[in-house]
Enzyme design. Structure first.
Site, PDB file in Angstrom:
ATOM      1  N   TYR A 221       3.871  -7.557   7.493  1.00  0.00           N
ATOM      2  CA  TYR A 221       2.432  -7.386   7.759  1.00  0.00           C
ATOM      3  C   TYR A 221       1.910  -8.423   8.756  1.00  0.00           C
ATOM      4  CZ  TYR A 221       2.719  -4.606   3.419  1.00  0.00           C
ATOM      5  OH  TYR A 221       3.067  -3.717   2.433  1.00  0.00           O
TER       6      TYR A 221
ATOM      7  N   HIS B 290      11.770  -4.606   0.822  1.00  0.00           N
ATOM      8  CA  HIS B 290      10.679  -3.736   1.275  1.00  0.00           C
ATOM      9  C   HIS B 290      11.110  -2.269   1.351  1.00  0.00           C
ATOM     10  CE1 HIS B 290       6.736  -4.114   3.786  1.00  0.00           C
ATOM     11  NE2 HIS B 290       6.775  -2.946   3.175  1.00  0.00           N
TER      12      HIS B 290
ATOM     13  N   LYS C 155       7.598  -9.507   0.560  1.00  0.00           N
ATOM     14  CA  LYS C 155       8.720  -8.566   0.701  1.00  0.00           C
ATOM     15  C   LYS C 155       9.663  -8.969   1.836  1.00  0.00           C
ATOM     16  CE  LYS C 155       5.338  -5.034  -0.597  1.00  0.00           C
ATOM     17  NZ  LYS C 155       4.112  -5.339   0.164  1.00  0.00           N
TER      18      LYS C 155
ATOM     19  N   ASP D 199      -0.719  -8.808  -2.900  1.00  0.00           N
ATOM     20  CA  ASP D 199       0.497  -8.160  -2.392  1.00  0.00           C
ATOM     21  C   ASP D 199       0.557  -8.323  -0.880  1.00  0.00           C
ATOM     22  OD1 ASP D 199       2.792  -6.134  -2.781  1.00  0.00           O
ATOM     23  OD2 ASP D 199       1.620  -5.270  -1.140  1.00  0.00           O
TER      24      ASP D 199
HETATM   25  N1  LIG Z   1       5.767  -1.292  -0.083  1.00  0.00           N
HETATM   26  C1  LIG Z   1       5.355  -0.572   0.920  1.00  0.00           C
HETATM   27  O1  LIG Z   1       6.153  -0.020   1.691  1.00  0.00           O
HETATM   28  C2  LIG Z   1       3.886  -0.397   1.137  1.00  0.00           C
HETATM   29  C3  LIG Z   1       3.423   0.663   1.970  1.00  0.00           C
HETATM   30  C4  LIG Z   1       2.043   0.822   2.113  1.00  0.00           C
HETATM   31  C5  LIG Z   1       1.166  -0.032   1.472  1.00  0.00           C
HETATM   32  N2  LIG Z   1       1.641  -1.069   0.699  1.00  0.00           N
HETATM   33  C6  LIG Z   1       0.716  -2.013   0.007  1.00  0.00           C
HETATM   34  O2  LIG Z   1      -0.297  -1.274  -0.654  1.00  0.00           O
HETATM   35  C7  LIG Z   1      -1.563  -1.659  -0.157  1.00  0.00           C
HETATM   36  C8  LIG Z   1      -2.554  -0.503  -0.191  1.00  0.00           C
HETATM   37  O3  LIG Z   1      -2.101   0.610   0.563  1.00  0.00           O
HETATM   38  P1  LIG Z   1      -2.800   1.049   1.921  1.00  0.00           P
HETATM   39  O4  LIG Z   1      -3.304  -0.145   2.623  1.00  0.00           O
HETATM   40  O5  LIG Z   1      -1.826   1.941   2.594  1.00  0.00           O
HETATM   41  O6  LIG Z   1      -4.002   1.999   1.506  1.00  0.00           O
HETATM   42  P2  LIG Z   1      -5.196   2.078   0.451  1.00  0.00           P
HETATM   43  O7  LIG Z   1      -5.373   0.786  -0.272  1.00  0.00           O
HETATM   44  O8  LIG Z   1      -4.989   3.303  -0.364  1.00  0.00           O
HETATM   45  O9  LIG Z   1      -6.446   2.337   1.393  1.00  0.00           O
HETATM   46  C9  LIG Z   1      -6.987   1.343   2.211  1.00  0.00           C
HETATM   47  C10 LIG Z   1      -8.225   1.908   2.926  1.00  0.00           C
HETATM   48  O10 LIG Z   1      -9.239   2.240   1.969  1.00  0.00           O
HETATM   49  C11 LIG Z   1     -10.458   1.651   2.346  1.00  0.00           C
HETATM   50  N3  LIG Z   1     -11.136   1.306   1.075  1.00  0.00           N
HETATM   51  C12 LIG Z   1     -10.698   0.419   0.160  1.00  0.00           C
HETATM   52  N4  LIG Z   1     -11.514   0.407  -0.917  1.00  0.00           N
HETATM   53  C13 LIG Z   1     -12.507   1.303  -0.673  1.00  0.00           C
HETATM   54  C14 LIG Z   1     -13.643   1.720  -1.396  1.00  0.00           C
HETATM   55  N5  LIG Z   1     -13.910   1.223  -2.615  1.00  0.00           N
HETATM   56  N6  LIG Z   1     -14.455   2.653  -0.834  1.00  0.00           N
HETATM   57  C15 LIG Z   1     -14.177   3.158   0.388  1.00  0.00           C
HETATM   58  N7  LIG Z   1     -13.104   2.797   1.132  1.00  0.00           N
HETATM   59  C16 LIG Z   1     -12.274   1.876   0.608  1.00  0.00           C
HETATM   60  C17 LIG Z   1     -10.089   0.450   3.191  1.00  0.00           C
HETATM   61  O11 LIG Z   1     -11.118   0.141   4.096  1.00  0.00           O
HETATM   62  P3  LIG Z   1     -11.576  -1.358   4.516  1.00  0.00           P
HETATM   63  O12 LIG Z   1     -10.376  -2.252   4.518  1.00  0.00           O
HETATM   64  O13 LIG Z   1     -12.154  -1.160   5.861  1.00  0.00           O
HETATM   65  O14 LIG Z   1     -12.600  -1.804   3.500  1.00  0.00           O
HETATM   66  C18 LIG Z   1      -8.845   0.968   3.902  1.00  0.00           C
HETATM   67  O15 LIG Z   1      -9.204   1.751   5.022  1.00  0.00           O
HETATM   68  C19 LIG Z   1      -1.243  -2.180   1.253  1.00  0.00           C
HETATM   69  O16 LIG Z   1      -2.300  -2.941   1.790  1.00  0.00           O
HETATM   70  C20 LIG Z   1       0.020  -2.944   0.981  1.00  0.00           C
HETATM   71  O17 LIG Z   1      -0.274  -4.212   0.380  1.00  0.00           O
HETATM   72  C21 LIG Z   1       3.000  -1.237   0.512  1.00  0.00           C
END
Ligand SMILES: NC(=O)c1ccc[n+]([C@@H]2O[C@H](COP(=O)([O-])OP(=O)(O)OC[C@H]3O[C@@H](n4cnc5c(N)ncnc54)[C@H](OP(=O)(O)O)[C@@H]3O)[C@@H](O)[C@H]2O)c1
Ligand SMILES: *[C@@H]1O[C@H](CO)[C@@H](O)[C@H](O)[C@H]1NC(C)=O
Ligand SMILES: *[C@@H]1O[C@H](CO)[C@@H](O)[C@H](O)[C@H]1NC(C)=O
Length: 334
Positions: A81, A142, A109, A76
């Site tokens: 980004y 998006h 997106k 994704d």
């Molecule tokens: N459509 C939208 O508007 C939208 C908005 C937000 C997000 N997204 C998408 O959704 C994805 C995920 O959301 P997000 O990035 O907000 O947050 P998330 O995936 O919920 O959390 C990411 C964080 O968790 C840590 N992490 C990941 N796996 C872990 C584990 N097994 N143990 C401990 N820590 C862990 C990562 O650290 P490290 O990287 O340091 O390992 C990072 O700090 C985004 O990357 C993006 O692709 C889309």
């Protein structure tokens, strides 16, 4: 249904060599007849206290490579980004090494600054050039909110934007099309105007924001849900002070994780799978990337699902309140 796939997956994997230890994410069917892998790697670098994290040279490129090696087939990403080039380099290297393009599923997106109908296809072509790909598997609007690069709102009706998405699909540049951060009324409006139903809705879903009504609506309309920020406020370094529990050391979660010999983050992801949601965990850390896909060899029991349901507090981590005064702001305004 998930359990059926689970059994199929275990049977399938048990016939493979021991080097392929983990059960791969199953495929889900979309309303356009195409298939989408049930887990995706997130690639948004996120925000820290200083604002958004600036991309470096190749941190996402490494993450995507490790992810494909670990069995991820769905990535994704988004124009916003600013790392589509890194995603593209990793994906194209893996294709050169023998992974087939048709076995990968790439989602990107359309940003808010290209909502006019005639700007959608050119924006997608820019993303494809950065990605080094001829098509994406899924293209999402998006946000329903339009905003030019200079900060003024673009009040183009998202119906027009959606017409541009339909054109992108008809040109074969996006195999499937969908929306992100749209609310139920906004999706209904697309359908009521006789336009095609989005194949996918990508929204925030995690333990604190389970959105049962929206999930039911999407099930009724046969729209697949991708759940972003799947860990919510599980980690102390990410949780805002007002965020409700649970954190990673929550006793109930620790107990469930121990029972299945999994980690608490894996339980949080598995819960989304049980809800029928495609989780999008982001990590730049090899061991976590490998851990986060290893959630398809067990299933939570009813009592555990009930316990996890109690963490739903309708608490949103990504509110984008700076767009509260936009006519298409999608979320509750309190
Ligand atoms: N459509 C939208 O508007 C939208 C908005 C937000 C997000 N997204 C998408 O959704 C994805 C995920 O959301 P997000 O990035 O907000 O947050 P998330 O995936 O919920 O959390 C990411 C964080 O968790 C840590 N992490 C990941 N796996 C872990 C584990 N097994 N143990 C401990 N820590 C862990 C990562 O650290 P490290 O990287 O340091 O390992 C990072 O700090 C985004 O990357 C993006 O692709 C889309
Ligand atoms: C991240 O930070 C940028 C720059 O400060 C801001 O415009 C954006 O709204 C923030 N994103 C989120 C999801 O908080
Ligand atoms: C912002 O950009 C849009 C689109 O290019 C333009 O129509 C508008 O006049 C600009 N507004 C300001 C205040 O510069």
């Amino acid at each position: 249904m998930e359990r059926f796939y689970l059994i199929l997956g275990i049977l399938w994997c048990s016939t493979l060599t021991s080097s392929m230890r983990i059960v791969k994410p199953p495929m889900k069917e979309m309303n356009d007849g195409r298939q989408i892998p049930a887990l995706a790697l997130g690639t948004w670098l996120g925000n820290n206290t200083q604002g958004r994290v600036e991309p470096g040279q190749n941190e996402v490129e490494h993450a995507v490579s490790w992810a494909i090696d670990a069995g991820y087939r769905h990535i994704d990403t988004a124009y916003a980004y600013r790392i589509e080039d890194q995603v593209g380099r990793a994906v194209n290297r893996k294709i050169a090494e023998g992974i087939k393009r048709k076995d990968l599923f790439i989602t990107t997106k359309l940003w808010n600054d290209a909502h006019a109908k005639e700007t959608v296809v050119p924006a997608l072509r820019r993303s494809l050039a950065s990605l080094g790909l001829e098509y994406v598997d899924l293209y999402l609007i998006h946000w329903p909110v339009g905003q030019f690069g200079n900060g003024t709102y673009d009040t183009t009706d998202y119906l027009e934007t959606w017409r541009g998405m339909i054109e992108a699909k008809s040109l074969g540049l996006a195999r499937s099309i969908g929306v992100s951060n749209f609310n139920q009324q906004q999706i209904d409006r697309l359908i009521e105007n006789g336009l095609e139903t989005p194949a996918v809705l990508q929204v925030e879903i995690n333990l604190n924001l389970q959105q049962p009504a929206l999930l039911q609506y999407c099930a009724d309309k046969d729209i697949v849900i991708m759940g972003y920020t799947p860990f919510g406020s599980l980690f102390y370094n990410k949780a805002k002070p007002d965020a409700p529990p649970p954190r990673i050391d929550d006793p109930a979660l620790v107990e469930i994780a121990a029972k299945y010999r999994k980690t608490v983050p894996q339980i949080a992801l598995r819960y989304l799978v049980e809800l029928g949601v495609i989780p999008i965990p982001k990590s730049l850390t090899k061991s976590r990337i490998e851990q986060n896909i290893d959630i398809f060899d067990f299933a939570l029991e009813l009592e555990e699902l009930r316990k996890l349901q109690t963490f739903d507090k309708n608490y949103r981590t990504i509110k984008q309140e700076k767009w509260l005064d936009n006519p298409y702001y999608p979320f509750e305004k309190n």
